[in-house]
Scaffold this motif. Structure first.
Motif, short mmCIF file in Angstrom:
data_model
loop_
_atom_site.label_atom_id
_atom_site.label_comp_id
_atom_site.label_asym_id
_atom_site.label_seq_id
_atom_site.Cartn_x
_atom_site.Cartn_y
_atom_site.Cartn_z
N SER A 116 0.91 -1.30 -0.07
CA SER A 116 -0.07 0.24 0.18
C SER A 116 0.97 1.14 -0.02
N ASP A 117 1.87 1.16 0.67
CA ASP A 117 2.81 2.39 0.59
C ASP A 117 3.36 2.78 -0.76
N SER A 118 4.02 1.60 -1.35
CA SER A 118 4.30 2.03 -2.78
C SER A 118 3.11 2.46 -3.70
N ARG A 119 2.06 1.66 -3.56
CA ARG A 119 0.91 1.96 -4.38
C ARG A 119 0.71 3.42 -4.22
N GLN A 120 0.56 3.97 -3.18
CA GLN A 120 0.19 5.40 -2.88
C GLN A 120 1.14 6.36 -3.44
N ALA A 121 2.58 5.92 -3.31
CA ALA A 121 3.57 6.78 -3.40
C ALA A 121 3.50 6.97 -5.33
N THR A 122 2.97 5.70 -5.81
CA THR A 122 3.25 5.69 -7.34
C THR A 122 2.18 6.57 -7.73
N ILE A 123 0.91 6.62 -7.05
CA ILE A 123 -0.35 7.39 -7.44
C ILE A 123 0.06 8.69 -7.30
N ASP A 124 0.55 9.16 -6.22
CA ASP A 124 0.91 10.70 -5.80
C ASP A 124 2.07 11.20 -6.72
N ALA A 125 2.97 10.35 -7.19
CA ALA A 125 4.08 10.77 -8.11
C ALA A 125 3.30 11.01 -9.72
N SER A 126 2.32 9.84 -9.95
CA SER A 126 1.91 10.05 -11.13
C SER A 126 0.99 11.25 -11.34
N LYS A 127 0.33 11.47 -10.27
CA LYS A 127 -0.64 12.58 -10.33
C LYS A 127 -0.22 13.82 -10.35
N TRP A 166 -5.34 10.91 -15.03
CA TRP A 166 -5.58 9.87 -13.81
C TRP A 166 -6.94 9.61 -13.57
N ASP A 167 -7.81 10.50 -13.50
CA ASP A 167 -9.33 10.29 -13.41
C ASP A 167 -9.90 9.32 -14.45
N TRP A 168 -9.30 9.44 -15.54
CA TRP A 168 -9.87 8.71 -16.61
C TRP A 168 -9.22 7.45 -16.78
N TYR A 169 -7.90 7.35 -16.63
CA TYR A 169 -7.05 5.85 -17.00
C TYR A 169 -6.19 5.36 -15.79
N GLY A 170 -6.30 5.99 -14.58
CA GLY A 170 -5.46 5.63 -13.58
C GLY A 170 -5.33 4.27 -13.34
N GLY A 171 -4.30 3.47 -13.43
CA GLY A 171 -4.24 2.13 -13.23
C GLY A 171 -4.18 1.43 -14.64
N TYR A 172 -4.59 1.99 -15.65
CA TYR A 172 -4.69 1.58 -16.98
C TYR A 172 -3.18 1.57 -17.57
N THR A 173 -2.88 0.50 -18.38
CA THR A 173 -1.43 0.50 -18.97
C THR A 173 -1.51 0.10 -20.52
N GLY A 174 -0.38 0.44 -20.95
CA GLY A 174 -0.38 -0.15 -22.56
C GLY A 174 -0.89 0.88 -23.59
N MET A 175 -1.13 2.26 -23.20
CA MET A 175 -1.29 3.05 -24.24
C MET A 175 -0.70 4.50 -24.06
N ALA A 176 -0.82 5.33 -24.94
CA ALA A 176 -0.10 6.56 -24.69
C ALA A 176 -1.14 7.57 -25.39
N ILE A 177 -1.49 8.83 -24.75
CA ILE A 177 -2.41 9.84 -25.03
C ILE A 177 -1.56 11.02 -25.36
#
Length: 132
Positions: free
Chosen positions: A45-56, A68-79
């Motif tokens: 959970s600590d790594s997960r939250q750090a990843t979310i915070d850094a990504s945002k 992040w709101d649209w695709y947070g956690g989704y991978t394999g694409m580029a916008i």
């Protein structure tokens, strides 16, 4: 261009070599590749939250918080987004050939530099529907 990736993403292993090759066709400063590495979303959970915070934070810096709101956690694409407003223009993923990605990059460049904000996303842009 915001690339959503992770070490555990099977689609990324197919997509990222194509993306790298397509980006070789881009000259100068037309495209900045911003990589959102979501590898640690599946860690504790600590790594997960750090990843979310850094990504945002990285997305906010590029005026693209909505990704992040649209695709947070989704991978394999580029916008592809406009750098001045963060407006989404187009998306690519493993289904696209190198040539198709190059064509989308060229179109995104034209739209980002010549179209008015709010009118940069062409009809039929194939970004997946937001997950949230």
């Amino acid at each position: 261009m915001v690339n959503l990736t992770a070490d555990w993403c099977v689609s990324c292993r197919v997509f990222e070599p194509k993306l790298s090759r397509a980006l070789e066709s881009v000259t100068g400063e037309q495209v900045e590749l911003v990589t959102i590495d979501l590898t640690h979303l599946r860690s504790g959970s600590d790594s997960r939250q750090a990843t979310i915070d850094a990504s945002k934070a990285l997305l906010r810096f590029h005026k693209a918080d909505y990704i992040w709101d649209w695709y947070g956690g989704y991978t394999g694409m580029a916008i592809m987004i406009a750098s001045d407003t963060g407006e989404p223009i187009s998306c690519v993923d493993k289904r696209h050939s190198i040539e198709m990605i190059e064509n989308r990059l060229a179109l995104a460049d034209v739209l980002a530099t010549r179209a008015a904000p709010g009118r940069r996303r062409p009809d039929g842009a194939d970004c997946p529907a937001p997950l949230r």
